[in-house]
Motif scaffolding. Structure first.
Motif, short mmCIF file in Angstrom:
data_model
loop_
_atom_site.label_atom_id
_atom_site.label_comp_id
_atom_site.label_asym_id
_atom_site.label_seq_id
_atom_site.Cartn_x
_atom_site.Cartn_y
_atom_site.Cartn_z
N GLU A 57 -2.71 7.49 7.62
CA GLU A 57 -2.93 7.60 6.17
C GLU A 57 -3.74 8.84 5.83
N ARG A 58 -4.72 9.14 6.66
CA ARG A 58 -5.53 10.33 6.42
C ARG A 58 -4.68 11.59 6.53
N ALA A 59 -3.82 11.66 7.53
CA ALA A 59 -2.96 12.83 7.67
C ALA A 59 -2.04 12.97 6.47
N ALA A 60 -1.51 11.85 5.98
CA ALA A 60 -0.62 11.91 4.82
C ALA A 60 -1.38 12.34 3.58
N ALA A 61 -2.61 11.84 3.40
CA ALA A 61 -3.40 12.22 2.24
C ALA A 61 -3.76 13.70 2.28
N GLU A 62 -4.13 14.19 3.45
CA GLU A 62 -4.46 15.61 3.58
C GLU A 62 -3.25 16.49 3.28
N ALA A 63 -2.07 16.03 3.68
CA ALA A 63 -0.86 16.82 3.42
C ALA A 63 -0.54 16.87 1.93
N ARG A 64 -0.98 15.85 1.19
CA ARG A 64 -0.70 15.82 -0.25
C ARG A 64 -1.78 16.53 -1.07
N ASP A 65 -2.85 16.94 -0.43
CA ASP A 65 -3.91 17.72 -1.09
C ASP A 65 -3.52 19.19 -1.04
N TRP A 66 -3.16 19.76 -2.17
CA TRP A 66 -2.65 21.13 -2.19
C TRP A 66 -3.74 22.18 -2.38
N LEU A 67 -4.99 21.78 -2.48
CA LEU A 67 -6.06 22.74 -2.70
C LEU A 67 -6.35 23.54 -1.43
N TRP A 68 -6.86 24.76 -1.64
CA TRP A 68 -7.27 25.60 -0.52
C TRP A 68 -8.78 25.57 -0.41
N TYR A 69 -9.29 25.40 0.83
CA TYR A 69 -10.72 25.33 1.06
C TYR A 69 -11.15 26.41 2.05
N PRO A 70 -12.16 27.20 1.69
CA PRO A 70 -12.72 28.13 2.68
C PRO A 70 -13.27 27.36 3.87
N ASP A 71 -13.43 28.04 4.98
CA ASP A 71 -13.93 27.39 6.19
C ASP A 71 -15.25 26.67 5.92
N GLY A 72 -15.30 25.41 6.31
CA GLY A 72 -16.52 24.64 6.17
C GLY A 72 -16.70 23.94 4.84
N GLU A 73 -15.84 24.21 3.85
CA GLU A 73 -16.00 23.57 2.54
C GLU A 73 -15.41 22.17 2.56
N GLU A 74 -16.12 21.22 1.97
CA GLU A 74 -15.62 19.85 1.91
C GLU A 74 -14.40 19.73 1.01
N SER A 75 -13.52 18.84 1.37
CA SER A 75 -12.36 18.57 0.54
C SER A 75 -12.67 17.48 -0.48
N VAL A 76 -11.75 17.29 -1.41
CA VAL A 76 -11.91 16.23 -2.41
C VAL A 76 -11.82 14.85 -1.78
N LEU A 77 -11.34 14.77 -0.54
CA LEU A 77 -11.28 13.49 0.15
C LEU A 77 -12.57 13.15 0.87
N ASP A 78 -13.45 14.14 1.04
CA ASP A 78 -14.69 13.92 1.79
C ASP A 78 -15.95 13.97 0.93
N GLY A 79 -16.03 14.91 0.00
CA GLY A 79 -17.25 15.12 -0.77
C GLY A 79 -17.66 13.95 -1.63
#
Length: 215
Positions: free
Chosen positions: A170-192
């Motif tokens: 489920e985590r892999a599928a959710a990450e694949a559906r998150d289209w935002l770009w994050y610089p190295d080390g920046e939290e995603s909307v799924l983690d922050g």
């Protein structure tokens, strides 16, 4: 026309939450009551959009049909910054109040804030697409905006934990559906957001979340 948006989830003592309530709560209610807002939510809930990589293609690699353009437009309208909250945070009704100065620029401890800043993208749109409507419905407030006392934040935490609880697949599928770009080390909307939520509850703080345009 280009734009930059911010979705921020920040933790504050109840005294700060109480000071923000007369400004933010009426605006949040106004956005939720906008004509068509509930209808767009129910449309998305009944028929979640397919993977965003099929939205503008003639067909996906698997042969699945692309998304209905009207459904995509309605989803973006649902999950972009609400105009009432956006105006309040930008100082439109009261130039003496701006969320950048009066909420975010308060020497927040690192654990007390999550900021997702993007050009020509909306963080809540990508988050909701990643979560899907059933998980997104577990979050309080309206489409990424909420203002919670310490007691309300603590009461909501179990539902938030369920929203962000994933198996490995489920985590892999959710990450694949998150289209935002994050610089190295920046939290995603799924983690922050869940991180800040847990920290707020541990400290006995409330929470403020707003999605706004900053330019």
């Amino acid at each position: 026309m280009g734009f930059t948006s911010v979705w921020a989830v920040t933790a504050h003592p109840d005294t700060t939450i109480a000071a923000l309530a007369p400004r933010l709560l009426p605006a949040l209610r106004a956005d939720r009551a906008r004509p068509g807002a509930r209808e767009r939510w129910e449309t998305w809930r009944r028929a979640p959009l397919p993977d965003h990589r099929t939205w503008y293609a003639a067909a996906s690699a698997s042969g699945a049909p692309p998304a209905d353009p009207a459904a995509v437009e309605a989803f973006h309208a649902l999950t972009c910054p609400g105009p009432a909250v956006d105006d309040v945070c930008g100082g439109v009704p009261d130039p003496g109040f701006r969320v950048v100065d009066d909420v975010w620029d308060q020497d927040l401890a690192e654990e007390d804030g999550f900021f997702s800043v993007h050009a020509k993208e909306y963080a809540v749109s990508s988050l909701f697409h990643s979560l899907g409507p059933a998980r997104a419905a577990l979050l309080p407030g309206w489409c990424g905006n909420f203002l919670l006392t310490a007691a309300e934040a603590a009461a909501a935490l179990p539902a938030v934990e369920r929203a962000f609880a994933f198996s490995a697949a489920e985590r892999a599928a959710a990450e694949a559906r998150d289209w935002l770009w994050y610089p190295d080390g920046e939290e995603s909307v799924l983690d922050g957001p869940p991180r800040v939520w847990r920290a707020a509850v541990a400290k006995g703080y409330g929470l403020c979340a707003v999605a706004v345009h900053v330019s």
